[in-house]
Design a protein around this motif. Structure first.
Motif, PDB file in Angstrom:
ATOM      1  N   SER A  81       0.827  -1.197   0.000  1.00  0.00           N
ATOM      2  CA  SER A  81       0.000   0.000   0.000  1.00  0.00           C
ATOM      3  C   SER A  81       0.866   1.254   0.000  1.00  0.00           C
ATOM      4  CB  SER A  81      -0.917  -0.011   1.226  1.00  0.00           C
ATOM      5  OG  SER A  81      -1.664   1.163   1.289  1.00  0.00           O
ATOM      6  N   THR A  82       1.943   1.227   0.767  1.00  0.00           N
ATOM      7  CA  THR A  82       2.859   2.367   0.818  1.00  0.00           C
ATOM      8  C   THR A  82       3.520   2.576  -0.536  1.00  0.00           C
ATOM      9  OG1 THR A  82       3.275   2.001   3.166  1.00  0.00           O
ATOM     10  CG2 THR A  82       4.889   3.314   1.980  1.00  0.00           C
ATOM     11  N   GLN A  83       3.937   1.487  -1.165  1.00  0.00           N
ATOM     12  CA  GLN A  83       4.576   1.584  -2.481  1.00  0.00           C
ATOM     13  C   GLN A  83       3.592   2.098  -3.517  1.00  0.00           C
ATOM     14  OE1 GLN A  83       7.806   1.385  -3.213  1.00  0.00           O
ATOM     15  NE2 GLN A  83       7.149   2.131  -5.207  1.00  0.00           N
ATOM     16  N   SER A  84       2.377   1.632  -3.457  1.00  0.00           N
ATOM     17  CA  SER A  84       1.344   2.096  -4.380  1.00  0.00           C
ATOM     18  C   SER A  84       1.105   3.600  -4.217  1.00  0.00           C
ATOM     19  CB  SER A  84       0.051   1.322  -4.136  1.00  0.00           C
ATOM     20  OG  SER A  84      -0.991   1.840  -4.917  1.00  0.00           O
ATOM     21  N   THR A  85       1.066   4.040  -2.969  1.00  0.00           N
ATOM     22  CA  THR A  85       0.885   5.470  -2.694  1.00  0.00           C
ATOM     23  C   THR A  85       2.082   6.269  -3.197  1.00  0.00           C
ATOM     24  OG1 THR A  85      -0.503   4.997  -0.777  1.00  0.00           O
ATOM     25  CG2 THR A  85       0.519   7.175  -0.866  1.00  0.00           C
ATOM     26  N   ALA A  86       3.280   5.758  -2.980  1.00  0.00           N
ATOM     27  CA  ALA A  86       4.492   6.441  -3.446  1.00  0.00           C
ATOM     28  C   ALA A  86       4.500   6.555  -4.967  1.00  0.00           C
ATOM     29  CB  ALA A  86       5.733   5.713  -2.956  1.00  0.00           C
ATOM     30  N   THR A  87       4.054   5.513  -5.641  1.00  0.00           N
ATOM     31  CA  THR A  87       3.978   5.538  -7.102  1.00  0.00           C
ATOM     32  C   THR A  87       2.998   6.601  -7.574  1.00  0.00           C
ATOM     33  OG1 THR A  87       4.555   3.203  -7.226  1.00  0.00           O
ATOM     34  CG2 THR A  87       3.480   4.153  -9.152  1.00  0.00           C
ATOM     35  N   GLU A  88       1.857   6.662  -6.927  1.00  0.00           N
ATOM     36  CA  GLU A  88       0.852   7.679  -7.258  1.00  0.00           C
ATOM     37  C   GLU A  88       1.403   9.085  -6.985  1.00  0.00           C
ATOM     38  OE1 GLU A  88      -3.222   8.887  -8.245  1.00  0.00           O
ATOM     39  OE2 GLU A  88      -2.424   6.855  -8.171  1.00  0.00           O
ATOM     40  N   LEU A  89       2.090   9.255  -5.856  1.00  0.00           N
ATOM     41  CA  LEU A  89       2.690  10.550  -5.533  1.00  0.00           C
ATOM     42  C   LEU A  89       3.741  10.954  -6.564  1.00  0.00           C
ATOM     43  CD1 LEU A  89       3.097  10.263  -1.658  1.00  0.00           C
ATOM     44  CD2 LEU A  89       1.554  11.803  -2.904  1.00  0.00           C
ATOM     45  N   ALA A  90       4.497   9.981  -7.055  1.00  0.00           N
ATOM     46  CA  ALA A  90       5.521  10.275  -8.064  1.00  0.00           C
ATOM     47  C   ALA A  90       4.877  10.791  -9.347  1.00  0.00           C
ATOM     48  CB  ALA A  90       6.354   9.033  -8.350  1.00  0.00           C
ATOM     49  N   THR A  91       3.780  10.191  -9.732  1.00  0.00           N
ATOM     50  CA  THR A  91       3.057  10.652 -10.919  1.00  0.00           C
ATOM     51  C   THR A  91       2.554  12.076 -10.713  1.00  0.00           C
ATOM     52  OG1 THR A  91       2.393   8.397 -11.478  1.00  0.00           O
ATOM     53  CG2 THR A  91       1.085  10.178 -12.429  1.00  0.00           C
ATOM     54  N   ILE A  92       1.999  12.330  -9.562  1.00  0.00           N
ATOM     55  CA  ILE A  92       1.494  13.665  -9.249  1.00  0.00           C
ATOM     56  C   ILE A  92       2.642  14.676  -9.218  1.00  0.00           C
ATOM     57  CG2 ILE A  92       0.410  15.074  -7.441  1.00  0.00           C
ATOM     58  CD1 ILE A  92      -1.245  12.498  -6.756  1.00  0.00           C
ATOM     59  N   ALA A  93       3.753  14.303  -8.595  1.00  0.00           N
ATOM     60  CA  ALA A  93       4.913  15.196  -8.517  1.00  0.00           C
ATOM     61  C   ALA A  93       5.431  15.539  -9.912  1.00  0.00           C
ATOM     62  CB  ALA A  93       6.019  14.564  -7.673  1.00  0.00           C
ATOM     63  N   ASP A  94       5.458  14.564 -10.801  1.00  0.00           N
ATOM     64  CA  ASP A  94       5.891  14.827 -12.174  1.00  0.00           C
ATOM     65  C   ASP A  94       4.968  15.834 -12.850  1.00  0.00           C
ATOM     66  OD1 ASP A  94       8.007  13.069 -11.881  1.00  0.00           O
ATOM     67  OD2 ASP A  94       7.008  11.419 -12.940  1.00  0.00           O
ATOM     68  N   ASN A  95       3.670  15.676 -12.646  1.00  0.00           N
ATOM     69  CA  ASN A  95       2.707  16.617 -13.226  1.00  0.00           C
ATOM     70  C   ASN A  95       2.864  18.009 -12.631  1.00  0.00           C
ATOM     71  OD1 ASN A  95       1.357  14.950 -15.125  1.00  0.00           O
ATOM     72  ND2 ASN A  95       0.245  13.969 -13.462  1.00  0.00           N
ATOM     73  N   VAL A  96       3.073  18.063 -11.329  1.00  0.00           N
ATOM     74  CA  VAL A  96       3.266  19.357 -10.665  1.00  0.00           C
ATOM     75  C   VAL A  96       4.515  20.040 -11.216  1.00  0.00           C
ATOM     76  CG1 VAL A  96       3.798  20.459  -8.442  1.00  0.00           C
ATOM     77  CG2 VAL A  96       1.978  18.744  -8.591  1.00  0.00           C
TER      78      VAL A  96
ATOM     79  N   GLY B 247       7.630  18.961  -1.394  1.00  0.00           N
ATOM     80  CA  GLY B 247       6.915  18.218  -0.362  1.00  0.00           C
ATOM     81  C   GLY B 247       6.501  16.837  -0.852  1.00  0.00           C
ATOM     82  N   LEU B 248       6.033  16.767  -2.070  1.00  0.00           N
ATOM     83  CA  LEU B 248       5.655  15.476  -2.644  1.00  0.00           C
ATOM     84  C   LEU B 248       6.871  14.570  -2.779  1.00  0.00           C
ATOM     85  CD1 LEU B 248       3.225  16.784  -5.390  1.00  0.00           C
ATOM     86  CD2 LEU B 248       2.594  15.309  -3.466  1.00  0.00           C
ATOM     87  N   ARG B 249       7.970  15.120  -3.273  1.00  0.00           N
ATOM     88  CA  ARG B 249       9.198  14.311  -3.434  1.00  0.00           C
ATOM     89  C   ARG B 249       9.716  13.833  -2.070  1.00  0.00           C
ATOM     90  NH1 ARG B 249       9.221  13.307  -8.830  1.00  0.00           N
ATOM     91  NH2 ARG B 249       9.057  15.212 -10.052  1.00  0.00           N
ATOM     92  N   ARG B 250       9.587  14.671  -1.065  1.00  0.00           N
ATOM     93  CA  ARG B 250      10.009  14.264   0.287  1.00  0.00           C
ATOM     94  C   ARG B 250       9.146  13.093   0.779  1.00  0.00           C
ATOM     95  NH1 ARG B 250      10.724  18.952   2.010  1.00  0.00           N
ATOM     96  NH2 ARG B 250       8.578  19.410   2.551  1.00  0.00           N
ATOM     97  N   ALA B 251       7.856  13.171   0.545  1.00  0.00           N
ATOM     98  CA  ALA B 251       6.955  12.084   0.957  1.00  0.00           C
ATOM     99  C   ALA B 251       7.319  10.790   0.229  1.00  0.00           C
ATOM    100  CB  ALA B 251       5.504  12.462   0.657  1.00  0.00           C
ATOM    101  N   ILE B 252       7.670  10.891  -1.033  1.00  0.00           N
ATOM    102  CA  ILE B 252       8.063   9.706  -1.802  1.00  0.00           C
ATOM    103  C   ILE B 252       9.313   9.078  -1.205  1.00  0.00           C
ATOM    104  CG2 ILE B 252       8.911   8.932  -4.052  1.00  0.00           C
ATOM    105  CD1 ILE B 252       7.108  11.276  -5.212  1.00  0.00           C
ATOM    106  N   ARG B 253      10.293   9.918  -0.878  1.00  0.00           N
ATOM    107  CA  ARG B 253      11.540   9.394  -0.291  1.00  0.00           C
ATOM    108  C   ARG B 253      11.283   8.696   1.043  1.00  0.00           C
ATOM    109  NH1 ARG B 253      13.413  14.367  -1.969  1.00  0.00           N
ATOM    110  NH2 ARG B 253      13.403  15.174   0.146  1.00  0.00           N
ATOM    111  N   THR B 254      10.385   9.240   1.838  1.00  0.00           N
ATOM    112  CA  THR B 254      10.139   8.617   3.145  1.00  0.00           C
ATOM    113  C   THR B 254       9.368   7.320   3.025  1.00  0.00           C
ATOM    114  OG1 THR B 254       8.115   9.894   3.531  1.00  0.00           O
ATOM    115  CG2 THR B 254      10.171  10.844   4.353  1.00  0.00           C
ATOM    116  N   ALA B 255       8.694   7.122   1.909  1.00  0.00           N
ATOM    117  CA  ALA B 255       7.950   5.869   1.704  1.00  0.00           C
ATOM    118  C   ALA B 255       8.884   4.690   1.456  1.00  0.00           C
ATOM    119  CB  ALA B 255       6.970   6.014   0.539  1.00  0.00           C
ATOM    120  N   GLY B 256      10.086   5.008   0.915  1.00  0.00           N
ATOM    121  CA  GLY B 256      11.021   3.957   0.536  1.00  0.00           C
ATOM    122  C   GLY B 256      11.716   3.421   1.699  1.00  0.00           C
TER     123      GLY B 256
END
Length: 67
Positions: A4-19, A58-67
């Motif tokens: 679930s965490t990885q799935s969320t991180a993947t979604e956040l990465a997509t959003i971060a790229d769009n942002v 902020g999004l990239r930071r959240a992605i890093r903490t998910a890993g």
């Protein structure tokens, strides 16, 4: 739970790229007005760009903490 965490991180990465793409678009919009008498307009656009950059970080930071 890790899946679930990885799935969320993947979604956040997509959003971060769009942002990031939106940030670049906003920055480009200011270019046509630099050097004109609309410093107030350019400043407002640059401030919006900075705020978008903060959101992206902020999004990239959240992605890093998910890993």
């Amino acid at each position: 739970m890790a899946g679930s965490t990885q799935s969320t991180a993947t979604e956040l990465a997509t959003i971060a790229d769009n942002v990031e793409q939106y940030r670049a678009r906003v920055a480009a919009l200011a270019e046509a007005h630099i050097g004109t008498d609309r410093d107030d307009f350019v400043s407002a656009i640059h401030e919006a760009e900075r705020q978008i950059r903060v959101a992206e970080r902020g999004l990239r930071r959240a992605i890093r903490t998910a890993g």
